[in-house]
Design a protein around this motif. Sequence first.
Motif, PDB file in Angstrom:
ATOM      1  N   LYS A 207       0.840  -1.204   0.000  1.00 54.29           N
ATOM      2  CA  LYS A 207       0.000   0.000   0.000  1.00 54.29           C
ATOM      3  C   LYS A 207       0.876   1.255   0.000  1.00 54.29           C
ATOM      4  N   PHE A 208       1.966   1.196   0.770  1.00 56.65           N
ATOM      5  CA  PHE A 208       2.901   2.337   0.811  1.00 56.65           C
ATOM      6  C   PHE A 208       3.442   2.625  -0.592  1.00 56.65           C
ATOM      7  N   VAL A 209       3.814   1.554  -1.291  1.00 57.26           N
ATOM      8  CA  VAL A 209       4.360   1.711  -2.649  1.00 57.26           C
ATOM      9  C   VAL A 209       3.297   2.301  -3.580  1.00 57.26           C
ATOM     10  N   SER A 210       2.060   1.780  -3.501  1.00 48.03           N
ATOM     11  CA  SER A 210       1.032   2.257  -4.438  1.00 48.03           C
ATOM     12  C   SER A 210       0.577   3.683  -4.115  1.00 48.03           C
ATOM     13  N   GLU A 211       0.657   4.071  -2.839  1.00 50.62           N
ATOM     14  CA  GLU A 211       0.238   5.434  -2.470  1.00 50.62           C
ATOM     15  C   GLU A 211       1.311   6.486  -2.785  1.00 50.62           C
ATOM     16  N   ASN A 212       2.560   6.029  -2.892  1.00 48.30           N
ATOM     17  CA  ASN A 212       3.659   6.972  -3.164  1.00 48.30           C
ATOM     18  C   ASN A 212       4.166   6.790  -4.589  1.00 48.30           C
ATOM     19  N   VAL A 256      15.495 -11.313  11.373  1.00 48.48           N
ATOM     20  CA  VAL A 256      15.294 -10.092  10.574  1.00 48.48           C
ATOM     21  C   VAL A 256      15.605 -10.382   9.107  1.00 48.48           C
ATOM     22  N   MET A 257      16.685 -11.122   8.861  1.00 39.93           N
ATOM     23  CA  MET A 257      17.065 -11.464   7.484  1.00 39.93           C
ATOM     24  C   MET A 257      15.922 -12.220   6.797  1.00 39.93           C
ATOM     25  N   VAL A 258      15.357 -13.197   7.491  1.00 41.50           N
ATOM     26  CA  VAL A 258      14.274 -13.993   6.908  1.00 41.50           C
ATOM     27  C   VAL A 258      13.023 -13.120   6.726  1.00 41.50           C
ATOM     28  N   GLY A 259      12.711 -12.306   7.721  1.00 40.98           N
ATOM     29  CA  GLY A 259      11.530 -11.442   7.630  1.00 40.98           C
ATOM     30  C   GLY A 259      11.598 -10.494   6.453  1.00 40.98           C
ATOM     31  N   VAL A 260      12.780  -9.939   6.240  1.00 42.48           N
ATOM     32  CA  VAL A 260      12.938  -8.954   5.177  1.00 42.48           C
ATOM     33  C   VAL A 260      12.925  -9.638   3.794  1.00 42.48           C
ATOM     34  N   ILE A 261      13.409 -10.879   3.729  1.00 44.56           N
ATOM     35  CA  ILE A 261      13.335 -11.651   2.471  1.00 44.56           C
ATOM     36  C   ILE A 261      11.865 -11.923   2.122  1.00 44.56           C
ATOM     37  N   ILE A 262      11.083 -12.345   3.111  1.00 42.88           N
ATOM     38  CA  ILE A 262       9.667 -12.669   2.865  1.00 42.88           C
ATOM     39  C   ILE A 262       8.915 -11.409   2.432  1.00 42.88           C
ATOM     40  N   LEU A 263       9.213 -10.312   3.106  1.00 40.80           N
ATOM     41  CA  LEU A 263       8.558  -9.050   2.760  1.00 40.80           C
ATOM     42  C   LEU A 263       8.921  -8.643   1.321  1.00 40.80           C
ATOM     43  N   TYR A 264      10.199  -8.743   0.985  1.00 37.89           N
ATOM     44  CA  TYR A 264      10.668  -8.423  -0.374  1.00 37.89           C
ATOM     45  C   TYR A 264       9.946  -9.310  -1.389  1.00 37.89           C
ATOM     46  N   ASP A 265       9.829 -10.598  -1.059  1.00 38.86           N
ATOM     47  CA  ASP A 265       9.221 -11.552  -1.986  1.00 38.86           C
ATOM     48  C   ASP A 265       7.746 -11.216  -2.246  1.00 38.86           C
ATOM     49  N   HIS A 266       7.083 -10.646  -1.250  1.00 40.76           N
ATOM     50  CA  HIS A 266       5.670 -10.284  -1.422  1.00 40.76           C
ATOM     51  C   HIS A 266       5.503  -8.954  -2.146  1.00 40.76           C
ATOM     52  N   VAL A 267       6.468  -8.052  -1.993  1.00 40.92           N
ATOM     53  CA  VAL A 267       6.309  -6.695  -2.524  1.00 40.92           C
ATOM     54  C   VAL A 267       6.923  -6.545  -3.919  1.00 40.92           C
TER      55      VAL A 267
END
Length: 324
Positions: A207-212, A256-267
Amino acid sequence: MGNLLKVLTCTDLEQGPNFFLDFENAQPTESEKEIYNQVNVVLKDAEGILEDLQSYRGAGHEIREAIQHPSDEKLQEKAWGAVVPLVGKLKKFYEFSQRLEAGLRGLLGALTSTPYSPTQHLEREQALAKQFAEILHFTLRFDELKMTNPAIQNDFSYYRRTLSRMRINNVPAEGENEVNNELANRMSLFYAEATPMLKTLSDATTKFVSENKNLPIENTTDCLSTMASVCRVMLETPEYRSRFTNEDTVSFCLRVMVGVIILYDHVHPVGAFAKTSKIDMKGCIKVLKDQPPNSVEGLLNALRYTTKHLNDETTSKQIKSMLQ
């Protein structure tokens, strides 16, 4: 900035810059303070939320008794009396996810703004980077606990069924003030997710990406890939690892490394596993597999089952086999 060690070599440039991010001691500079203080108000409640979730036992026994003896009013009352305070807890967890989402959006705004690159932001604003990491760390811990607790959905389903039965029979329900129908619908969707906090963060980032629209999506995805890269390098470089003074910092970095990978993979449109990804997935999986097996199985499972693109045709056979 003084505690920052850069390790840029020619080969590292392909995967983006790597530097020591001081997760243990980073303090906000004057320019970071406003956002830092806003996010801190949210994060100071995170540990209490995890403790409440860890001690969540559920009302399985009372619910079973009530279902088995539908005409026994005392048992119905006992089950309702057990479930209502638990739903109060579930409401608190859900509301915290909304606060966490607002905090994340504030951090993303600060860490992706022009004129600095995401790497420069993470270097310059280490306290905000640390808070971003703490949100990811909390998210994975929350979802691990939620996944292993089926009582949460059972309790909430029973609550909703009983409430609608009470409404039909015009019986006043003291628990209804706690959670109205619209909130109950939103909570239902939240708890139906296998990893509800991660879904919240992932949706918030998208949502942040689409709003900006004026901000290139790369500003956001590069912020995530740089964070993954920094965690990987700190974990695989002995001189960095030796700077950790707290033994929990290793597991913090891994999570944190795993969390940020999953987030990247979704975004990211093509995800974290494609050849064009800016995350060195083989390196990250290797770092995980180099840890004592019992300590990382949950994190490997998170990569296996909560990412979006692992099973795409564009994912190399080698990466798939590393995660089998």
